[in-house]
Design a protein around this motif. Structure first.
Motif, PDB file in Angstrom:
ATOM      1  N   GLU A   9       9.797 -19.719  -4.534  1.00 51.11           N
ATOM      2  CA  GLU A   9      10.574 -18.516  -4.840  1.00 51.11           C
ATOM      3  C   GLU A   9      10.598 -18.252  -6.354  1.00 51.11           C
ATOM      4  OE1 GLU A   9      14.392 -19.264  -3.045  1.00 51.11           O
ATOM      5  OE2 GLU A   9      13.571 -19.100  -1.020  1.00 51.11           O
ATOM      6  N   GLY A  50      15.069 -34.317 -14.726  1.00 50.68           N
ATOM      7  CA  GLY A  50      15.756 -34.027 -13.466  1.00 50.68           C
ATOM      8  C   GLY A  50      14.794 -33.172 -12.681  1.00 50.68           C
ATOM      9  N   PRO A  51      13.608 -33.743 -12.336  1.00 51.18           N
ATOM     10  CA  PRO A  51      12.481 -32.904 -11.898  1.00 51.18           C
ATOM     11  C   PRO A  51      12.621 -32.314 -10.496  1.00 51.18           C
ATOM     12  CG  PRO A  51      11.886 -35.223 -11.760  1.00 51.18           C
ATOM     13  CD  PRO A  51      13.270 -35.179 -12.302  1.00 51.18           C
ATOM     14  N   TYR A  52      11.814 -31.297 -10.263  1.00 53.71           N
ATOM     15  CA  TYR A  52      11.572 -30.819  -8.910  1.00 53.71           C
ATOM     16  C   TYR A  52      10.657 -31.845  -8.262  1.00 53.71           C
ATOM     17  CZ  TYR A  52      13.380 -26.139  -9.956  1.00 53.71           C
ATOM     18  OH  TYR A  52      14.182 -25.081 -10.274  1.00 53.71           O
ATOM     19  N   PHE A  53      10.984 -32.261  -7.058  1.00 50.29           N
ATOM     20  CA  PHE A  53      10.176 -33.284  -6.398  1.00 50.29           C
ATOM     21  C   PHE A  53       9.015 -32.638  -5.644  1.00 50.29           C
ATOM     22  CE2 PHE A  53      12.756 -36.619  -7.786  1.00 50.29           C
ATOM     23  CZ  PHE A  53      14.079 -36.229  -7.695  1.00 50.29           C
ATOM     24  N   GLN A  55      10.352 -24.847  -1.290  1.00 55.44           N
ATOM     25  CA  GLN A  55      10.855 -23.484  -1.057  1.00 55.44           C
ATOM     26  C   GLN A  55      11.410 -22.889  -2.349  1.00 55.44           C
ATOM     27  OE1 GLN A  55      13.432 -24.326   2.397  1.00 55.44           O
ATOM     28  NE2 GLN A  55      11.917 -23.322   3.688  1.00 55.44           N
ATOM     29  N   THR A  56      12.195 -23.689  -3.090  1.00 58.80           N
ATOM     30  CA  THR A  56      12.794 -23.184  -4.330  1.00 58.80           C
ATOM     31  C   THR A  56      11.727 -22.836  -5.351  1.00 58.80           C
ATOM     32  OG1 THR A  56      14.760 -24.515  -3.967  1.00 58.80           O
ATOM     33  CG2 THR A  56      14.402 -23.738  -6.195  1.00 58.80           C
ATOM     34  N   ALA A  63      10.830 -30.627   0.770  1.00 60.40           N
ATOM     35  CA  ALA A  63      10.717 -29.266   1.315  1.00 60.40           C
ATOM     36  C   ALA A  63      11.645 -28.264   0.632  1.00 60.40           C
ATOM     37  CB  ALA A  63      11.000 -29.285   2.814  1.00 60.40           C
ATOM     38  N   THR A  64      12.837 -28.682   0.288  1.00 58.78           N
ATOM     39  CA  THR A  64      13.752 -27.750  -0.358  1.00 58.78           C
ATOM     40  C   THR A  64      13.197 -27.297  -1.718  1.00 58.78           C
ATOM     41  OG1 THR A  64      15.999 -27.435  -1.169  1.00 58.78           O
ATOM     42  CG2 THR A  64      15.153 -29.658  -1.259  1.00 58.78           C
ATOM     43  N   ASP A  65      12.601 -28.255  -2.452  1.00 61.74           N
ATOM     44  CA  ASP A  65      12.004 -27.910  -3.746  1.00 61.74           C
ATOM     45  C   ASP A  65      10.735 -27.097  -3.579  1.00 61.74           C
ATOM     46  OD1 ASP A  65      12.984 -30.927  -5.599  1.00 61.74           O
ATOM     47  OD2 ASP A  65      14.062 -29.087  -5.103  1.00 61.74           O
ATOM     48  N   TYR A  82      10.208 -37.960   1.831  1.00 58.65           N
ATOM     49  CA  TYR A  82      11.329 -37.633   2.722  1.00 58.65           C
ATOM     50  C   TYR A  82      10.889 -36.634   3.792  1.00 58.65           C
ATOM     51  CZ  TYR A  82      16.078 -36.264   4.050  1.00 58.65           C
ATOM     52  OH  TYR A  82      17.231 -36.014   4.738  1.00 58.65           O
TER      53      TYR A  82
END
Lengths: 207, 172
Positions: free
Chosen positions: A68, A104-107, A64-65, A60-62, A9
Motif C-alpha cells: 500500500e 524497527g524494520p518491516y519484516f 500488505q502495508t 503478511a501484514t507488512d 510466521y
C-alpha cells in the motif's frame, strides 16, 4: 505454539528470472499462520506498472502495508514526474523506505522485476533493511530460499524466450515450494515482455 | 496472546453467517456465559472479536463509533471492503506503537459486493474469505468446513453445518 522466526510466521516464496528481453516473476499463493493454511489465494506479486512487478515475501501484514505504501509513493511519483518510474529507481525507493526503518524494520524481503524504458530486463532482490542485489540471472526470496536457489542454479540458462522462461520459472518454484512446509498451495507466474505481459495460475501440490 | 475463544463465519447464498461463543474466561475460571462478542457496525455489517479482554471491546467500539461518524459526515455507509481496509489500517498503524491483540471477523453485505467475510488477525493481515475462524476452535473448524462448506449454501444448510455436533461442542 512452535517457535519460529518472524520471517517464517506466514511462509512465502517469490522468484524472479531474467530472459531474453523479458522477465518473469512468480510467487506461491498460500496465506498461513504458523503452518496452518488460512487461504490459498494470497498472491505476493503485485503489478505496480505495466512492465514493473513487485514481489514481497515475509510477514503478511507488512507485505500488505508495504504494498500500500509503495503504491502510494508510486502514484505520487507519477503525479509529480508525469511519467512512469524506472525499475532501478523503484528498487532504490524501496531500499530507502526499508532502511528508514533500520532499527524497527518491516519484516519483508522484496523482489523487483521489470523492463526499463529500453526494454532491458531488470531484477533486484533485497533484505529486510533494504540491501539491494542486482544479479544477472535470478532472485529468490521467501521462507525456503535454499531450495529456490538450488533449483534455479540448476535449471536456469540465459537468454530464454518468454514461453521457455515461463516453463523454467514455474518448475523451479513448484519444485522448491514442495520442499517448504510453509509455502505452496499453488503458484502464480507473470512474464513481462515488451509486447505486454501474461499471468498464469499453477495448481501444485495442495499441501 | 491470551487463550482465545472461538469465533467463526461463513458466506452463503446472499448472506454471511457470523458465530461467536458466549463465554468469558481467564484460564480455568469461567466468568460468564452470555458475553456478546458480535458488534454491529451498521444494519449490514457486524464484527466478531476475540483476543485480549480490554482491547477487544475498546477496538470494536473504536471502529464502530468511527464508522458511525464517517456515515454521518458522508451520508452514505462505507462498503464492507472499505470498512475492512479501514479497520486494517488502524490496526497496522498501531502495530508498531501499541498493538491491539484483537482477532476479528468482519461480516458484511453490500449491493455491489454481495455477502462478504473478512478475516483480520492481530498482526493486521487482512484476507477476504468464504469461511474463517479464530481461536483454538479454528484448528477444527477450518478442516470441518473444508469438508462441509460449499459456496452458495442456503441458510438452512448453513445452520445445519453450524449445528453439526463437532462444531457445536466448540462453542460451549
Amino acid at each position: 505454539r512452535v517457535a519460529m522466526s518472524i520471517m517464517q510466521y506466514n511462509g512465502s516464496a517469490v522468484l524472479a528470472m531474467k530472459g531474453k528481453n523479458c522477465v518473469g516473476i512468480a510467487s506461491d499463493l498460500c496465506f498461513g499462520v504458523q503452518g496452518r493454511m488460512i487461504t490459498t489465494n494470497f498472491r505476493k506479486t503485485f503489478r505496480m506498472q505495466e512492465k514493473l512487478y513487485l514481489g514481497l515475501t515475509g510477514l503478511a501484514t507488512d507485505v500488505q502495508t508495504l504494498h500500500e505504501r509503495l503504491e502510494f509513493r508510486l502514484n505520487m511519483y507519477k503525479l509529480r514526474e508525469g511519467r512512469e518510474i524506472k525499475p532501478s529507481t523503484f528498487a532504490s525507493v524501496i531500499s530507502n523506505v526499508l532502511y528508514a526503518h533500520r532499527f524497527g524494520p518491516y519484516f519483508v524481503e522484496p523482489v523487483v522485476a521489470g523492463l526499463d524504458d529500453t526494454n532491458t530486463p531488470f531484477i533486484c532482490g533485497m533484505d529486510l533493511i533494504g540491501a539491494p542485489v542486482t544479479p544477472p540471472d535470478f532472485v529468490c526470496a521467501g521462507s525456503n530460499t535454499e531450495a529456490l536457489f538450488g533449483t534455479c542454479e540448476t535449471m536456469y540458462r540465459p537468454d530464454m524466450e518468454p514461453e521457455e522462461l515461463f516453463e523454467v520459472l514455474s518448475q523451479c518454484l513448484l519444485a522448491s515450494i514442495d520442499r517448504d512446509a510453509l509455502a505452496g498451495w499453488g503458484a502464480v507466474v507473470t512474464i513481462i515482455t515488451p509486447e505486454g505481459s501474461f499471468t498464469r495460475t499453477l495448481k501444485g501440490r495442495q499441501d | 496472546p491470551p487463550p482465545m475463544e472461538c469465533i467463526f463465519g461463513l458466506v452463503g447464498d446472499g448472506f454471511t453467517l457470523l458465530v461467536a461463543d458466549a463465554s468469558a474466561r481467564r484460564s480455568v475460571f469461567l466468568y460468564k456465559q452470555d458475553e456478546d462478542k458480535i458488534f454491529p457496525i451498521d444494519e449490514h455489517k457486524a464484527m466478531a472479536v476475540t483476543g485480549e479482554p480490554g482491547d477487544t471491546t475498546l477496538f470494536a467500539e473504536l471502529i464502530q463509533k468511527n464508522l458511525a461518524l464517517c456515515t454521518l459526515r458522508v451520508g452514505v455507509p462505507r462498503s464492507p471492503h472499505a470498512t475492512a481496509h479501514f479497520t486494517r489500517a488502524i490496526m497496522a498503524e498501531n502495530l508498531r506503537r501499541s498493538p491491539y491483540f484483537v482477532n476479528l471477523l468482519l461480516a458484511g453485505h453490500d449491493k455491489d459486493e454481495g455477502p462478504s467475510l473478512y478475516y483480520l488477525d492481530y498482526l493486521a493481515s487482512l484476507q477476504k474469505l468464504n469461511f474463517a475462524a479464530h481461536g483454538y476452535g479454528a484448528f477444527f473448524i477450518l478442516s470441518l468446513f473444508d469438508r462441509y462448506y460449499r459456496p452458495g449454501m442456503s441458510l438452512p444448510e448453513a445452520i445445519k453445518v453450524r449445528t453439526n455436533p463437532a462444531i457445536s461442542s466448540l462453542l460451549c
